[in-house]
Design a protein around this motif. Sequence first.
Motif, mmCIF file in Angstrom:
data_model
loop_
_atom_site.group_PDB
_atom_site.id
_atom_site.type_symbol
_atom_site.label_atom_id
_atom_site.label_comp_id
_atom_site.label_asym_id
_atom_site.label_seq_id
_atom_site.Cartn_x
_atom_site.Cartn_y
_atom_site.Cartn_z
ATOM 1 N N TYR A 17 -27.038 6.974 -123.145
ATOM 2 C CA TYR A 17 -25.694 7.510 -123.368
ATOM 3 C C TYR A 17 -25.122 8.099 -122.084
ATOM 4 N N LEU B 6 -18.834 4.341 -117.108
ATOM 5 C CA LEU B 6 -17.489 3.942 -117.509
ATOM 6 C C LEU B 6 -16.433 4.938 -117.041
ATOM 7 N N ALA C 196 -22.210 -3.661 -121.877
ATOM 8 C CA ALA C 196 -23.466 -2.909 -121.828
ATOM 9 C C ALA C 196 -23.480 -1.815 -122.891
ATOM 10 N N LEU C 197 -22.338 -1.137 -123.071
ATOM 11 C CA LEU C 197 -22.234 -0.115 -124.109
ATOM 12 C C LEU C 197 -22.421 -0.726 -125.494
ATOM 13 N N PHE D 36 -19.219 -3.558 -118.313
ATOM 14 C CA PHE D 36 -19.682 -2.219 -118.672
ATOM 15 C C PHE D 36 -19.477 -1.934 -120.160
ATOM 16 N N SER E 221 -25.939 7.401 -119.041
ATOM 17 C CA SER E 221 -25.703 6.333 -118.064
ATOM 18 C C SER E 221 -24.392 5.602 -118.337
ATOM 19 N N THR E 222 -24.186 5.194 -119.595
ATOM 20 C CA THR E 222 -22.968 4.444 -119.914
ATOM 21 C C THR E 222 -21.734 5.334 -119.842
#
Length: 295
Positions: free
Chosen positions: A229, A236, A108-109, A105, A231-232
Motif C-alpha cells: 500500500y 502514484l 500495478a495497484l 502504475f 509503495s503504490t
Amino acid sequence: MAQAPATHTQDGGVYFVPHDSKWPLFASVFLFLTMLGLAGWFNESSWGRPTFFVGIAGLCAILFKWFADVVLESVSGYYNKQVDTSFRMGMVWFIFSEIMFFGAFFGALFYARTLALPWLGGEGSGVSTNAFLWEGFSAAWPSAGPGQVGGDFQTIPAWGLPLLNTLILLTSGVTITIAHHALKAERRRQVLLFLGLTILLGCVFLFFQVEEYIHAYRDLNLTMGSGIYGSTFFMLTGFHGAHVTLGTIMLIVIWFRCLKGHFSKENHFAFEAVAWYWHFVDVVWLVLFLFVYVV
C-alpha cells in the motif's frame, strides 16, 4: 540568428529544418550523470548524491538553453502550418505516452489489490497460502502485505486534504480555460490574471501535498516502506506531484511569454500544449483520488 534552413515539400511549401544542435548530446551526457548518481546514491556511495545533483543542474541548464532556441525560432517566424501540425502531433503522442506511464502504475495497484491480495489470502487455490506461508495473514485492503512490512499504519482520509486538492485542481482547470479564451479574444490582462491564478493554484496544491506527506510519515507511520500500500500510494501520488511541478514550471514560462507578447490569437500552440498537459494532470488526479483515496 543565421538564415533558417528549409526543405521543400511535395506541395511546394517550405518546411523549417533546424540547425545542427549540440543540446541533445549535452543532454544525454547529463542524463547519464543523473542516473549514475542516483544509482550510486541508492547504493550509499559517497559520490552518488553530488553526481546526481550535478546531472540535474546540467539538465536544467541544457533544457533552458534548448527551449530558448525553440522560442527564438518561433518568434522569428520560422514556423509555418506544417511545423505547427508536427508540434501538435508530437504533444499528442507525448501525452499518450504519459497515459501509458500512469496506466502501468494503476495496473500495478489493480493487480496488487484485486488479484495478488486475494491469492495470498487463499482465494481460488486448493492450498490456503495464508495458513501455510503467512499464518494469520488477512487479505484486506489496505495491506502492508505478508509479514506486515513497515509495521502498522493509518491511511489518509479522502475527505480532508485530498478532497481540497481535488477542488484546487478542478478550479485550476477552469482558470486556465478562461485564460485560453481570453488569449483568443486578445485580452492580455485577463490572460495574465487567470494564468497567474492557475500557477498559484498549482503551487497551493503542491504545498498541501507536502503537508500530507509530512503528516503521513510523522503521524500515521505511512511511508514508502509500508508494504504494497505504501509503495503504490507514494508511487502514484509522488509521480503525479512531479507532473504538477513540471506543469507549474511550464505555466510560469508561458506566463512570462504572454507578458512579453509572444502569442497571438491565431498562433499560440505553446500555450495550448501547456493547457493540454495541465488538463491531463487534472484527469489523472481525479482517477487517482477515486482509486487511491476513496475506493
